[in-house]
Design a protein around this motif. Structure first.
Motif, short mmCIF file in Angstrom:
data_model
loop_
_atom_site.label_atom_id
_atom_site.label_comp_id
_atom_site.label_asym_id
_atom_site.label_seq_id
_atom_site.Cartn_x
_atom_site.Cartn_y
_atom_site.Cartn_z
N PRO A 51 -2.58 2.17 19.36
CA PRO A 51 -2.96 3.28 20.24
C PRO A 51 -3.25 4.53 19.40
CG PRO A 51 -1.06 2.14 21.12
CD PRO A 51 -1.30 1.58 19.75
N PRO A 52 -4.26 5.31 19.79
CA PRO A 52 -4.62 6.49 19.01
C PRO A 52 -3.46 7.45 18.72
CG PRO A 52 -6.28 6.04 20.66
CD PRO A 52 -5.14 5.09 20.92
N ALA A 53 -2.58 7.65 19.69
CA ALA A 53 -1.46 8.57 19.47
C ALA A 53 -0.54 8.07 18.36
CB ALA A 53 -0.68 8.77 20.76
N LEU A 54 -0.31 6.76 18.31
CA LEU A 54 0.53 6.19 17.25
C LEU A 54 -0.17 6.32 15.90
CD1 LEU A 54 2.97 4.72 16.12
CD2 LEU A 54 1.91 2.56 16.84
N ALA A 55 -1.46 6.01 15.85
CA ALA A 55 -2.21 6.14 14.60
C ALA A 55 -2.15 7.58 14.09
CB ALA A 55 -3.66 5.70 14.81
N GLU A 56 -2.34 8.54 14.98
CA GLU A 56 -2.28 9.95 14.58
C GLU A 56 -0.90 10.33 14.06
OE1 GLU A 56 -3.62 12.44 17.82
OE2 GLU A 56 -5.44 11.24 18.07
N ALA A 57 0.15 9.84 14.72
CA ALA A 57 1.51 10.15 14.28
C ALA A 57 1.79 9.54 12.91
CB ALA A 57 2.52 9.65 15.30
N LEU A 58 1.34 8.31 12.69
CA LEU A 58 1.54 7.67 11.39
C LEU A 58 0.80 8.41 10.29
CD1 LEU A 58 1.26 3.95 12.51
CD2 LEU A 58 3.32 5.08 11.65
N VAL A 59 -0.45 8.77 10.56
CA VAL A 59 -1.23 9.52 9.56
C VAL A 59 -0.54 10.85 9.26
CG1 VAL A 59 -3.40 10.77 9.20
CG2 VAL A 59 -3.45 8.41 10.03
N GLU A 60 -0.11 11.55 10.29
CA GLU A 60 0.57 12.83 10.08
C GLU A 60 1.84 12.64 9.25
OE1 GLU A 60 2.63 16.54 12.51
OE2 GLU A 60 1.76 14.87 13.65
N GLY A 61 2.61 11.61 9.55
CA GLY A 61 3.83 11.35 8.79
C GLY A 61 3.54 11.04 7.33
N PHE A 62 2.53 10.20 7.08
CA PHE A 62 2.16 9.90 5.70
C PHE A 62 1.70 11.15 4.96
CE2 PHE A 62 0.93 5.30 6.96
CZ PHE A 62 2.23 4.86 6.75
N GLU A 63 0.92 12.00 5.63
CA GLU A 63 0.44 13.22 4.99
C GLU A 63 1.58 14.18 4.68
OE1 GLU A 63 -2.63 14.40 7.75
OE2 GLU A 63 -4.14 13.13 6.75
N LEU A 82 0.84 -1.20 0.00
CA LEU A 82 0.00 0.00 0.00
C LEU A 82 0.87 1.25 0.00
CD1 LEU A 82 -2.85 -1.00 2.47
CD2 LEU A 82 -2.87 -1.02 -0.03
N ASP A 83 0.48 2.21 -0.81
CA ASP A 83 1.25 3.45 -0.99
C ASP A 83 0.44 4.64 -0.48
OD1 ASP A 83 2.63 5.67 -1.80
OD2 ASP A 83 2.70 5.11 -3.92
N PRO A 84 0.73 5.12 0.72
CA PRO A 84 -0.01 6.25 1.25
C PRO A 84 0.57 7.61 0.89
CG PRO A 84 1.40 5.37 2.95
CD PRO A 84 1.58 4.50 1.72
N ILE A 85 1.68 7.66 0.12
CA ILE A 85 2.31 8.96 -0.15
C ILE A 85 2.39 9.34 -1.62
CG2 ILE A 85 3.63 8.79 1.99
CD1 ILE A 85 6.15 8.43 0.24
N GLU A 89 -5.26 7.20 6.61
CA GLU A 89 -5.94 6.38 7.61
C GLU A 89 -6.15 4.96 7.10
OE1 GLU A 89 -6.85 10.63 8.48
OE2 GLU A 89 -7.03 9.42 6.66
N GLU A 90 -6.49 4.83 5.82
CA GLU A 90 -6.67 3.50 5.23
C GLU A 90 -5.38 2.69 5.32
OE1 GLU A 90 -7.52 1.35 0.91
OE2 GLU A 90 -7.79 3.52 1.08
N ALA A 91 -4.25 3.33 5.06
CA ALA A 91 -2.97 2.63 5.13
C ALA A 91 -2.67 2.16 6.55
CB ALA A 91 -1.85 3.53 4.62
#
Length: 143
Positions: free
Chosen positions: A89-101, A9-12, A77-79
């Motif tokens: 954990p929500p904080a990790l999910a948010e950090a990953l989404v932010e990094g991908f964005e 999967l390619d989120p970027i 978020e899909e990735a």
């Protein structure tokens, strides 16, 4: 990597970034911790090559001799959900989404020469890292 379909999967999308080998991070950290002159300093560590996810997948595919593709996702978020189907954990999910964005916006497309300055050698290449980890990639591709 998808165990069923031969894709990653390619989120970027067209965003670029410079992956760094964890061994280079360790070598740079060892230099900072054991040599004088680093107190109060901060170092951005990157590899020397800029890649898209599709570019990285092409290198992995060539290394293991297995056709892999990069598959665009509709959102960061899909990735994250695909990578962690049982949740994180929500904080990790948010950090990953932010990094991908940030990567998708191409604001992380830079390299530094800090690994070279700290270790006295060039960072390892992504292709070298893939070669050292080819058995793991092949196992995932074959599963």
């Amino acid at each position: 990597m998808s165990r069923e379909g031969g894709y990653v999967l390619d989120p970027i999308g067209p965003g670029l970034y410079a992956p760094i080998d964890t061994a280079d991070i360790a070598a740079a950290a060892a230099a900072v911790l054991t040599e004088d002159g680093h107190a109060g300093q901060a170092y951005d560590l990157t590899g020397e090559e800029l890649f898209t996810v599709a570019g990285q997948v092409a290198v992995i595919s060539k290394t293991i001799g297995h056709d892999l593709q990069a598959r665009k996702v509709s959102s960061a978020e899909e990735a994250v959900k695909a990578r962690f189907p049982n949740g994180v954990p929500p904080a990790l999910a948010e950090a990953l989404v932010e990094g991908f964005e940030l990567m998708a916006a191409d604001v992380l497309a830079y390299t530094t020469d800090n690994v070279r300055k700290l270790t006295g050698r060039a960072p390892r290449t992504f292709a070298d890292w893939c070669t050292r980890n080819a058995a793991v990639f092949q196992e995932a591709a074959d599963a």
